[in-house]
Design a protein around this motif. Sequence first.
Motif, mmCIF file in Angstrom:
data_model
loop_
_atom_site.group_PDB
_atom_site.id
_atom_site.type_symbol
_atom_site.label_atom_id
_atom_site.label_comp_id
_atom_site.label_asym_id
_atom_site.label_seq_id
_atom_site.Cartn_x
_atom_site.Cartn_y
_atom_site.Cartn_z
ATOM 1 N N MET A 1 0.839 -1.209 0.000
ATOM 2 C CA MET A 1 0.000 0.000 0.000
ATOM 3 C C MET A 1 0.871 1.256 0.000
ATOM 4 S SD MET A 1 -3.384 0.736 0.449
ATOM 5 C CE MET A 1 -4.460 1.997 1.150
ATOM 6 N N LYS A 2 1.921 1.272 0.841
ATOM 7 C CA LYS A 2 2.797 2.438 0.936
ATOM 8 C C LYS A 2 3.558 2.673 -0.365
ATOM 9 C CE LYS A 2 3.493 2.093 5.937
ATOM 10 N NZ LYS A 2 4.441 1.692 7.014
ATOM 11 N N LEU A 3 3.852 1.584 -1.097
ATOM 12 C CA LEU A 3 4.587 1.719 -2.360
ATOM 13 C C LEU A 3 3.654 1.961 -3.549
ATOM 14 C CD1 LEU A 3 7.323 -1.058 -1.938
ATOM 15 C CD2 LEU A 3 7.611 1.409 -1.753
ATOM 16 N N GLY A 4 2.370 2.144 -3.271
ATOM 17 C CA GLY A 4 1.425 2.503 -4.334
ATOM 18 C C GLY A 4 0.795 1.330 -5.046
ATOM 19 N N GLY A 5 0.962 0.096 -4.498
ATOM 20 C CA GLY A 5 0.376 -1.077 -5.139
ATOM 21 C C GLY A 5 -0.966 -1.448 -4.536
ATOM 22 N N ASP A 6 -1.529 -2.532 -5.026
ATOM 23 C CA ASP A 6 -2.811 -3.031 -4.537
ATOM 24 C C ASP A 6 -2.543 -4.048 -3.430
ATOM 25 O OD1 ASP A 6 -5.260 -4.132 -4.035
ATOM 26 O OD2 ASP A 6 -5.573 -4.963 -6.042
ATOM 27 N N PRO A 7 -2.898 -3.722 -2.178
ATOM 28 C CA PRO A 7 -2.559 -4.629 -1.066
ATOM 29 C C PRO A 7 -3.213 -5.994 -1.178
ATOM 30 C CG PRO A 7 -4.029 -2.861 -0.324
ATOM 31 C CD PRO A 7 -3.581 -2.497 -1.708
ATOM 32 N N GLU A 8 -4.339 -6.086 -1.904
ATOM 33 C CA GLU A 8 -5.004 -7.385 -2.006
ATOM 34 C C GLU A 8 -4.286 -8.346 -2.940
ATOM 35 O OE1 GLU A 8 -9.097 -8.133 -1.624
ATOM 36 O OE2 GLU A 8 -9.592 -6.015 -1.324
ATOM 37 N N LYS A 9 -3.224 -7.854 -3.597
ATOM 38 C CA LYS A 9 -2.375 -8.777 -4.355
ATOM 39 C C LYS A 9 -1.629 -9.724 -3.415
ATOM 40 C CE LYS A 9 -1.351 -6.210 -8.628
ATOM 41 N NZ LYS A 9 -0.255 -5.608 -9.429
ATOM 42 N N ILE A 10 -1.468 -9.286 -2.157
ATOM 43 C CA ILE A 10 -0.864 -10.158 -1.150
ATOM 44 C C ILE A 10 -1.965 -11.098 -0.668
ATOM 45 C CG2 ILE A 10 0.299 -10.289 1.087
ATOM 46 C CD1 ILE A 10 2.020 -9.031 -1.072
ATOM 47 N N ASN A 11 -2.012 -12.262 -1.316
ATOM 48 C CA ASN A 11 -3.091 -13.202 -1.073
ATOM 49 C C ASN A 11 -2.657 -14.586 -1.561
ATOM 50 O OD1 ASN A 11 -6.152 -12.718 -0.331
ATOM 51 N ND2 ASN A 11 -6.048 -14.437 -1.738
ATOM 52 N N PRO A 12 -2.889 -15.637 -0.798
ATOM 53 C CA PRO A 12 -2.500 -16.966 -1.267
ATOM 54 C C PRO A 12 -3.191 -17.317 -2.580
ATOM 55 C CG PRO A 12 -3.072 -17.028 1.060
ATOM 56 C CD PRO A 12 -3.464 -15.682 0.560
ATOM 57 N N VAL A 13 -2.414 -17.830 -3.534
ATOM 58 C CA VAL A 13 -2.983 -18.257 -4.815
ATOM 59 C C VAL A 13 -3.074 -19.776 -4.900
ATOM 60 C CG1 VAL A 13 -2.218 -16.208 -6.060
ATOM 61 C CG2 VAL A 13 -0.727 -18.205 -5.976
ATOM 62 N N CYS A 14 -2.512 -20.470 -3.919
ATOM 63 C CA CYS A 14 -2.698 -21.923 -3.851
ATOM 64 C C CYS A 14 -3.295 -22.244 -2.480
ATOM 65 C CB CYS A 14 -1.388 -22.667 -4.094
ATOM 66 S SG CYS A 14 -0.202 -22.573 -2.755
ATOM 67 N N PRO A 15 -4.017 -23.344 -2.357
ATOM 68 C CA PRO A 15 -4.673 -23.662 -1.093
ATOM 69 C C PRO A 15 -3.688 -23.745 0.065
ATOM 70 C CG PRO A 15 -5.431 -25.128 -2.843
ATOM 71 C CD PRO A 15 -4.273 -24.357 -3.399
ATOM 72 N N ALA A 16 -4.074 -23.150 1.189
ATOM 73 C CA ALA A 16 -3.244 -23.195 2.392
ATOM 74 C C ALA A 16 -4.127 -23.584 3.571
ATOM 75 C CB ALA A 16 -2.589 -21.842 2.646
ATOM 76 N N ASP A 17 -3.691 -24.581 4.321
ATOM 77 C CA ASP A 17 -4.396 -25.021 5.520
ATOM 78 C C ASP A 17 -3.516 -24.741 6.725
ATOM 79 O OD1 ASP A 17 -6.779 -26.362 4.316
ATOM 80 O OD2 ASP A 17 -5.256 -27.677 3.452
ATOM 81 N N LEU A 18 -4.101 -24.120 7.748
ATOM 82 C CA LEU A 18 -3.367 -23.827 8.974
ATOM 83 C C LEU A 18 -4.072 -24.536 10.124
ATOM 84 C CD1 LEU A 18 -2.006 -20.336 10.072
ATOM 85 C CD2 LEU A 18 -2.933 -21.960 11.712
ATOM 86 N N VAL A 19 -3.351 -25.446 10.777
ATOM 87 C CA VAL A 19 -3.908 -26.227 11.886
ATOM 88 C C VAL A 19 -3.340 -25.680 13.197
ATOM 89 C CG1 VAL A 19 -4.169 -28.521 12.898
ATOM 90 C CG2 VAL A 19 -4.074 -28.258 10.400
ATOM 91 N N ILE A 20 -4.226 -25.279 14.098
ATOM 92 C CA ILE A 20 -3.785 -24.733 15.390
ATOM 93 C C ILE A 20 -3.555 -25.906 16.341
ATOM 94 C CG2 ILE A 20 -4.415 -23.256 17.336
ATOM 95 C CD1 ILE A 20 -6.164 -21.636 15.397
#
Length: 894
Positions: free
Chosen positions: A109-128
């Motif tokens: 965002m600070k560098l003028g880009g779209d912050p939603e580009k930071i998003n997993p593009v492959c499935p990710a599972d997180l187990v607590i």
Amino acid sequence: MSATVNNPFQHIVEPLDPKDPTQQFYNLSKLGDPRYERLPFSIRVLLESAVRNCDEFLVKSSDVESILNWKHTQTQTVEVPFRPARVILQDFTGVPAVVDFAAMRDAVMKLGGDPEKINPVCPADLVIDHSIQVDFNRKSDSLQKNQDLEFDRNRERFQFLKWGSKAFRNMRIIPPGSGIVHQVNLEYLARVVFNFDGYFYPDSLVGTDSHTTMIDGLGVLGWGVGGIEAEAVMLGQPISMVLPEVVGYKLSGTPNQFITSTDIVLTVTKHLRQVGVVGKFVEFFGPGVSQLSIADRATIANMCPEYGATAAFFPVDEVSVQYLEQTGRDAEKLAYITKYLKAVSMFRDYNNVSQDPDFTRIVELDLTTVVPCCSGPKRPQDRIAVSDMKSDFESCLGAKQGFKGFQIPPERHSTAVPFRFNDKDYTLNHGSVVIAAITSCTNTSNPSVMLGAGLLAKKAIECGLSVKPYIKTSLSPGSGVVTYYLKESGVMAYLFQLGFEVVGYGCMTCIGNSGPLPEPVVEAITQGDLVASGVLSGNRNFEGRVHPNTRANYLASPPLVIAYAIAGTVRIDFDKEPIGTDSEGKDVFLRDIWPTREEIQAVEREFVIPTMFKEVYEKIESVNERWNSLVAPSDKLYPWDTNSTYIKSPPFFDGLTMKLQPPQSIHEAYVLLNLGDSVTTDHISPAGNIARNSSAARYLTSRGLSARDYNSYGSRRGNDAVMARGTFANIRLFNKFLNKQAPKTIHLPTEETMDVFDAAERYIQSGVPLVILAGKEYGSGSSRDWAAKGPFLQGIKAVVAESYERIHRSNLVGMGVIPLEYLAGDSAESLGLTGRERYTILIPEPLAPRMLVDVKLDTGKTFQVRMRFDTDVELTYFHHGGILNYMIRKMSEN
């Protein structure tokens, strides 16, 4: 992730079922290349990924050719890209990953880009699964109390993770109380074959836990990577890897009826450590494999990091499909899994010699030679036959301080310390067992050893045996299915009577969440300077990991954990000495209560059934009511709370601009620490409790917290201020500057001894760069990105070591810390380095992978080291100051 537009291999795409042209696959057999059928099955998975994802940019036709030519590249360093199908995380490593993603959104965002580009593009599972501790045990409500305390301690972390599950696409959170990540992966998350976006392809993954390899036992290729590297994969970057050698591990014979899968894996671990498989794939084959259940194979694959390999692969066979059926996978999936794998020659018949592929080399194990064993007292590869445990421990007592030595003077070997517990008198000696834990994905995923433990408990109770009440016993299964079949088979009540009741669903003792020991026990250990013992069914037993007061820790099968708990000591020869006496005063030997393989298998066939798995897993994401009611922010950018001591915006991207800065040589650096061999990530970044006299404790106290609220380092990985202070805070860290174990170092300009963080901070304030000297296997142990992030924040610019553990080296690269390796035959000792010199490391331009660089000392001495950037991609990351900086700049481009 399913297929790539403009793929030059589109001509080999065809429908799996001619009646349904919408469901396709890349038929590797249509490549018409005889080399394919000779490739190890694990390499075929890499090839399929390269073919399907070939776009002539990130993955090129030349990469496909390199993989096909695997047999002829063994003497070369050939770099290939790999795009795994998915990523798996646990909460200790997952929280910092989500923190990084949130901070990266801010930076983009600070560098003028779209912050939603930071998003997993492959499935990710997180187990607590890493947050729960054994605070309560030996009570009927221990499970509920431990889970309540887990939630109270970790509410902020859990709220943050719940935000992440909403803010990021393709990210699924498995709530606390569900089980251990690798067991949940095996029993529920694993696809074996993906059916996505109109394409079938092999399931594959990387994970932010080194024991991700457990899934290899089911025929799903996977291994552990650094959290930083996993984040890049989630954002669509392929892994850049050196095409590995593949060691064929041939199994033959049938284990005798008293042998467990734990005995087999500890034998394999020691054997492969001796063979030398670091950085290589191991692929199992031979008729002996068909004698092993999937749970047995998964146990062997789980301990892959302990024998040093990257992956430990068991290709899919009929037994794999039967396991999928047993664990409740539906018939339609089973049909296409089998059909697809046979179509691409990835379905194995271990008794068919003509299917055996080419390997780099072959080693063999006859399963009939395996004997009951444990490993310890400080490393998982130090296997000991159970018959030798007593003599081995007594030898270690007096031996020089080291992996097999405690340096206790001979006159103190018989030290006995009386103490009082619950109004009764007891005595502790060297070797006394004070922790006995059935724990860890390594074993709790295996019904044969869990039911074996239950049957042994039943026979022990029937003989009138018991466990002393001061021993901290616990049972922490890897999933609710385990509790289900232990109850249904009738053995849970006997386990409970011996003190092994369920205390939680998670890693617990295996990762150091063993909780406190009774105060009288701690006082007795301290008073006598005793080498007290922990026995656990885990995979790691490094110094200081299991508990600060257990200096000797042994890995053992669940039945043996109970046996040593009943005996109360590891100084016992079970063949010659009774484990106890029955109600009539007669001696009872271990062999009298040990169940046979036939007994165990009969119970398993009756009680481990598909409906159990379906019932547990169909509600796994919704069964935790406290998780369901947890309210989390809904913003796309995380609203950081400056008062939080758990979640803090990290400083990694402060001042980041789009402009690259050329790499700088390191001038006149001081050595912060002078370390020896096998420094683990537990030494570098401990996960356990925060000591009251530590830098991290002083920081938390300054923020208004009392000692009871410190929690563990693992739970604080979302806060860089705590983690930087916790770096090198392990009380078992051996620093040559001090010549003793302590989480301290010498600030060389003033000769003051102080906590490592405090010394680093003083160097940073003086504007002085720092390096670390180390020996062999630097960074071994758990995948832990804070073992790289922490040193980075302490001002470490480079590490000079004799060798590195694979994942840790990758993490150092990811943070822009330079991994330097002594040339063959060189070491700090051979070069006469004391660590008191000032080090100048000259960084030339242009850089090349694995190039030699000069190190100049203020004494006038010069020597060369190898810069361990192994690929061009790693050099690119270094030029950007780390992999995350690279990704931010890439995502900020218009």
